[in-house]
Write a protein that holds these residues in place. Structure first.
Motif, PDB file in Angstrom:
ATOM      1  N   ASN A   1     -21.798 105.436  42.763  1.00 26.71           N
ATOM      2  CA  ASN A   1     -20.634 105.416  43.762  1.00 26.71           C
ATOM      3  C   ASN A   1     -21.239 106.576  44.784  1.00 26.71           C
TER       4      ASN A   1
ATOM      5  N   ARG B   1     -24.045 105.159  46.845  1.00 25.09           N
ATOM      6  CA  ARG B   1     -23.427 104.399  47.870  1.00 25.09           C
ATOM      7  C   ARG B   1     -22.851 105.159  48.904  1.00 25.09           C
TER       8      ARG B   1
ATOM      9  N   ILE C   1     -19.092  94.353  38.828  1.00 22.12           N
ATOM     10  CA  ILE C   1     -18.233  94.761  39.824  1.00 22.12           C
ATOM     11  C   ILE C   1     -18.912  95.808  40.887  1.00 22.12           C
ATOM     12  N   LEU C   2     -19.395  96.594  40.269  1.00 16.66           N
ATOM     13  CA  LEU C   2     -20.122  97.753  41.286  1.00 16.66           C
ATOM     14  C   LEU C   2     -21.380  97.350  41.607  1.00 16.66           C
TER      15      LEU C   2
ATOM     16  N   SER D   1     -21.930  95.927  50.264  1.00 15.87           N
ATOM     17  CA  SER D   1     -22.330  96.593  51.411  1.00 15.87           C
ATOM     18  C   SER D   1     -23.622  96.571  52.164  1.00 15.87           C
TER      19      SER D   1
ATOM     20  N   ASN E   1     -22.009  94.240  42.561  1.00 18.96           N
ATOM     21  CA  ASN E   1     -21.491  93.045  43.849  1.00 18.96           C
ATOM     22  C   ASN E   1     -20.916  94.235  44.879  1.00 18.96           C
ATOM     23  N   SER E   2     -20.347  95.286  44.703  1.00 19.64           N
ATOM     24  CA  SER E   2     -19.846  96.121  45.981  1.00 19.64           C
ATOM     25  C   SER E   2     -20.981  96.604  46.730  1.00 19.64           C
TER      26      SER E   2
ATOM     27  N   ASN F   1     -10.246  91.665  43.727  1.00 19.17           N
ATOM     28  CA  ASN F   1     -10.231  92.783  44.867  1.00 19.17           C
ATOM     29  C   ASN F   1     -11.422  92.825  45.881  1.00 19.17           C
ATOM     30  N   MET F   2     -12.268  92.046  45.670  1.00 25.58           N
ATOM     31  CA  MET F   2     -13.538  91.955  46.697  1.00 25.58           C
ATOM     32  C   MET F   2     -13.682  90.676  47.357  1.00 25.58           C
TER      33      MET F   2
ATOM     34  N   SER G   1     -26.590 100.567  39.461  1.00 34.16           N
ATOM     35  CA  SER G   1     -25.460  99.634  38.914  1.00 34.16           C
ATOM     36  C   SER G   1     -26.279  98.575  38.192  1.00 34.16           C
TER      37      SER G   1
END
Length: 191
Positions: free
Chosen positions: A37, A40, A73-74, A81, A76-77, A109-110, A66
């Protein structure tokens, strides 16, 4: 948290400094998820400063962390981005490559940002049928902002096809969503 406060005030150098300090502390503690996080967040601050190469470097570092953590999930986030950054730079083939990794395993959620990015990518590539499919998905799972975008695109799509009945229906839906967004924005500005 301090980094986010600076970031929200467009004080990107100060935000990067705070994010780096947080990253170092997370590294000492072995907190890989917070390290991802943090990296990112650093990448996003560099993106806002228009330091694209640094941003890409940091996104890639966040991606590797990640992957090491095994958190899909992280991962893919971060990839989402990075794909958004590449699209903004006009690198559609790289955007397409990254989205093809993200879309099969996207969490609920994404879905809204992923489908919005996919719809816009396909529009830019001239693949309007794929754009249409992702806009349809956004009408089900998208945020109010994504639905506004999707209905605007659907209006254009049906106008181009000469189906003015559907075009008008999507135009009306778009206006209602736009009015809802204005209400939301006005309410938030008062709070």
């Amino acid at each position: 948290q301090s980094g986010s406060i600076f970031h929200e005030q467009d004080l990107y150098d100060e935000a990067i400094e705070m994010y780096r300090k947080s990253f170092v502390l997370d590294s000492i503690q072995g907190d890989t998820l917070n390290m991802v996080n943090g990296m990112r967040d650093i990448a996003q601050a560099y993106r806002h400063k228009n330091e694209i190469e640094r941003s890409i470097y940091c996104y890639n570092k966040a991606y590797r962390l990640s992957e090491k953590a095994g958190n899909i999930i992280l991962t893919n986030s971060v990839l989402l981005s990075l794909a958004s950054l590449y699209k903004s730079q006009g690198n559609l083939s790289f955007t397409h490559s990254l989205l093809s990794k993200v879309l099969p395993n996207i969490s609920n959620n994404m879905k809204s940002p992923a489908y919005s990015l996919a719809a816009d990518l396909f529009k830019k590539e001239g693949n309007l049928d794929s754009m249409y499919c992702y806009c349809q998905k956004l009408l089900t799972v998208g945020t109010v902002y994504a639905k506004e975008y999707a209905t605007g695109e659907m209006y254009e799509y049906y106008s181009m096809k000469g189906d003015f009945g559907k075009a008008v229906a999507y135009m009306r839906m778009n206006r209602k969503l736009t009015d809802s967004i204005r209400t939301i924005d006005a309410t938030q500005s008062v709070e």
